[in-house]
Design a protein around this motif. Structure first.
Motif, short mmCIF file in Angstrom:
data_model
loop_
_atom_site.label_atom_id
_atom_site.label_comp_id
_atom_site.label_asym_id
_atom_site.label_seq_id
_atom_site.Cartn_x
_atom_site.Cartn_y
_atom_site.Cartn_z
N ALA A 56 0.83 -1.21 0.00
CA ALA A 56 0.00 0.00 0.00
C ALA A 56 0.87 1.26 0.00
N LEU A 57 1.91 1.26 0.82
CA LEU A 57 2.80 2.42 0.88
C LEU A 57 3.54 2.63 -0.44
N ASN A 58 3.92 1.55 -1.07
CA ASN A 58 4.67 1.63 -2.33
C ASN A 58 3.78 1.99 -3.51
N ARG A 59 2.70 1.25 -3.68
CA ARG A 59 1.84 1.47 -4.85
C ARG A 59 1.06 2.78 -4.74
N GLY A 60 0.87 3.25 -3.51
CA GLY A 60 0.23 4.54 -3.32
C GLY A 60 1.21 5.70 -3.38
N GLN A 61 2.48 5.38 -3.66
CA GLN A 61 3.55 6.38 -3.73
C GLN A 61 3.59 7.23 -2.46
N ILE A 62 3.49 6.54 -1.32
CA ILE A 62 3.41 7.20 -0.03
C ILE A 62 4.76 7.21 0.69
N ASP A 63 5.41 6.04 0.75
CA ASP A 63 6.65 5.96 1.54
C ASP A 63 7.39 4.68 1.18
N ASP A 64 8.24 4.73 0.16
CA ASP A 64 8.99 3.55 -0.26
C ASP A 64 9.99 3.09 0.78
N ALA A 65 10.54 4.02 1.53
CA ALA A 65 11.55 3.65 2.54
C ALA A 65 10.94 2.75 3.61
N THR A 66 9.76 3.11 4.10
CA THR A 66 9.10 2.28 5.11
C THR A 66 8.62 0.98 4.50
N ALA A 67 8.14 1.04 3.25
CA ALA A 67 7.72 -0.18 2.56
C ALA A 67 8.89 -1.17 2.46
N ASN B 247 20.46 -10.93 2.73
CA ASN B 247 19.58 -10.98 1.56
C ASN B 247 18.61 -9.81 1.51
N ASN B 248 18.85 -8.79 2.30
CA ASN B 248 18.00 -7.60 2.25
C ASN B 248 18.10 -6.95 0.87
N LEU B 249 17.02 -6.34 0.46
CA LEU B 249 16.94 -5.70 -0.85
C LEU B 249 17.08 -4.19 -0.71
N SER B 250 17.44 -3.54 -1.80
CA SER B 250 17.49 -2.08 -1.86
C SER B 250 16.92 -1.65 -3.20
N VAL B 251 15.61 -1.57 -3.25
CA VAL B 251 14.90 -1.24 -4.49
C VAL B 251 13.80 -0.24 -4.18
N SER B 252 13.23 0.34 -5.21
CA SER B 252 12.15 1.32 -5.03
C SER B 252 11.23 1.27 -6.25
N ALA B 253 10.17 2.07 -6.16
CA ALA B 253 9.22 2.23 -7.28
C ALA B 253 8.70 0.87 -7.75
N SER B 254 8.62 0.65 -9.06
CA SER B 254 8.02 -0.57 -9.59
C SER B 254 8.85 -1.81 -9.25
N ALA B 255 10.16 -1.67 -9.11
CA ALA B 255 10.99 -2.80 -8.72
C ALA B 255 10.65 -3.25 -7.31
N LEU B 256 10.30 -2.32 -6.44
CA LEU B 256 9.87 -2.66 -5.09
C LEU B 256 8.52 -3.35 -5.12
N THR B 257 7.63 -2.88 -5.97
CA THR B 257 6.33 -3.54 -6.13
C THR B 257 6.52 -5.00 -6.49
N ASP B 258 7.34 -5.25 -7.51
CA ASP B 258 7.58 -6.62 -7.95
C ASP B 258 8.20 -7.46 -6.84
N ALA B 259 9.09 -6.87 -6.07
CA ALA B 259 9.75 -7.60 -4.98
C ALA B 259 8.75 -7.98 -3.89
N ILE B 260 7.82 -7.08 -3.60
CA ILE B 260 6.80 -7.36 -2.58
C ILE B 260 5.89 -8.48 -3.05
N TRP B 261 5.46 -8.40 -4.30
CA TRP B 261 4.59 -9.46 -4.83
C TRP B 261 5.29 -10.81 -4.82
#
Length: 437
Positions: free
Chosen positions: A339-350, A367-381
């Motif tokens: 929700a935070l990522n796809r709503g463009q609210i707070d990628d850092a917290t996401a 194995n922690n990730l460092s991604v944002s925007a659509s790449a973060l969406t894909d990682a969450i899914w």
């Protein structure tokens, strides 16, 4: 009120379908005609005459009816704690309608009283958006009166309702509102250190459990013509290996068998693989056990909801005491992240929430990730695929995120996003069928 909770125990097909209809597992069973309704769903060849889907529809509306019975008699009773109790009723009705709209899309909506036989010819389907409005209203009403905790295990509290509300809003792409609902839940629960432990008997109703359906094996009563009438979890026997002779597990009917492709897709070091999937041959070789191969045998079984020795009673097949974990805290973290990522609210917290889940899975932060925007969406899914595998979420996740047609073999876009309205309901009430069925 206990009677209104009771249909939760009948939701074993809902869990099975969420996995079998997805890309993670095959139907299995004894033969291609064993539980034909599930076989058709696995093959994406299901149609309105499907006994499994008819049961899903009927049992969910029984839950709605029981909640509405409480509603129509609300003014007739007064006692201490009444408003809080009705918060539980509204939560349950919201949950039943959410399942209905996820499975069938537009569905008949009624809230003031029970549906009776005399109403059958007058039903109409309400738009899914209208049903969602009622679900949100019920959950808001529940939140306003539910306590922060309950003394009896299994009863829902204010945070359970916030978690379900967040999920309902996420399914509608209402990201800002969804994030706000999840924010009320973050920090109230916690991840257990050992991922696998929460699916064992001693891990039930633990610190990660937000919403869990309770079962017991204390009843010796059973009726094979009413499999939902037991207080035990009938769905568990379906996931076990056939003809099992060995330690730890008990024999079952070899349904819901994970694919080899899924087993091999886990990243190295991901502790969730063994917790989620039992490699039956490797375990048999290790322990000197034996088993029989079922239909669509893959060599793998659902280790989260597999029958374990000594955890049933009375009529063994019907009385497993294994609870279903409907909402876990890791699910909340991943939904909040989305929700935070796809709503463009707070990628850092996401990203923080996503990495909390990954750190538990791998036992470290390597194995922690460092991604944002659509790449973060894909990682969450993708993380949801592994974190929540075989718990009944995958099919609906793929549908709501638009990935189903490209991921599920045989899935037809514009048709399979929802299941067919049972033909009996069409015949009785003249309801309009879903497209292409």
């Amino acid at each position: 009120l206990v009677g209104t909770y009771d249909p939760l125990q009948w939701m074993f097909f809902n869990i099975q379908i969420g996995a079998i209809a997805s890309d993670l597992s095959l139907c299995g069973g004894e033969s291609a005609s064993d539980y034909l309704g599930l076989q058709e769903i696995n093959n994406m060849t299901h149609y309105p005459e499907n006994d499994v889907l008819s049961n899903v529809w009927r049992w969910l509306y029984e839950g709605v009816n029981r909640a509405n019975y409480m509603e129509e008699n609300k003014s007739n009773i007064e006692f201490d704690g009444k408003e809080s109790m009705y918060g539980e009723v509204y939560f349950l009705r919201a949950y039943y309608y959410f399942q209905l709209v996820k499975f069938f899309g537009d569905v008949p909506l009624f809230t003031e009283a029970r549906l009776t036989a005399g109403d059958a010819g007058s039903l109409n389907r309400s738009a899914a958006s209208i049903v969602y409005e009622q679900i949100e209203l019920d959950l808001q009403n529940a939140i306003s009166v539910l306590p922060a905790s309950q003394s009896e295990q299994g009863r829902v509290n204010k945070f359970t309702a916030y978690a379900l509300l967040g999920k309902v809003l996420l399914f509608q792409d209402k990201f800002a509102e969804s994030a706000q609902a999840f924010d009320q839940v973050i920090g109230v629960y916690s991840l257990v250190s050992d991922y696998s432990s929460q699916f064992l008997r001693f891990g039930e109703n633990g610190p990660e459990s937000v919403f869990e359906i309770q079962y017991t094996n204390q009843s010796n009563w059973y009726d094979w013509n009413c499999i939902q009438c037991s207080e035990g979890n009938y769905g568990i026997i379906m996931n076990g290996p056939r003809g099992w002779s060995g330690p730890e597990y008990a024999a079952g009917w070899s349904f819901n068998v994970p694919t080899e492709e899924f087993f091999n897709s886990f990243a190295e070091g991901d502790t969730r693989r063994e917790a989620t999937i039992l490699d039956i041959q490797a375990f048999a070789d290790q322990t000197g056990s034996s088993y029989a191969e079922g239909y669509d045998h893959t060599g793998y079984f659902n280790n989260k909801y597999i029958p374990r020795a000594g955890e049933s009673g009375g009529q063994i097949e019907l009385n497993y005491l294994t609870n279903y974990r409907i909402i876990r805290y890791s699910d909340v973290l991943l939904m909040a992240a989305e929700a935070l990522n796809r709503g463009q609210i707070d990628d850092a917290t996401a990203l923080q929430y996503l990495n909390e889940v990954r750190e538990r899975a791998f036992g470290n932060s390597d194995n922690n990730l460092s991604v944002s925007a659509s790449a973060l969406t894909d990682a969450i899914w993708l993380e949801r695929k592994y974190e929540l595998a075989l718990e009944g979420h995958r099919f609906f996740d793929l549908v709501r995120t638009g990935q189903a047609a490209s991921t599920i073999p045989g899935f037809i876009a514009g048709k399979h996003e929802v299941f067919p309205i049972p033909q009996q309901e069409i015949d009785i009430s003249g309801l309009e069928q879903n497209p292409s069925y």
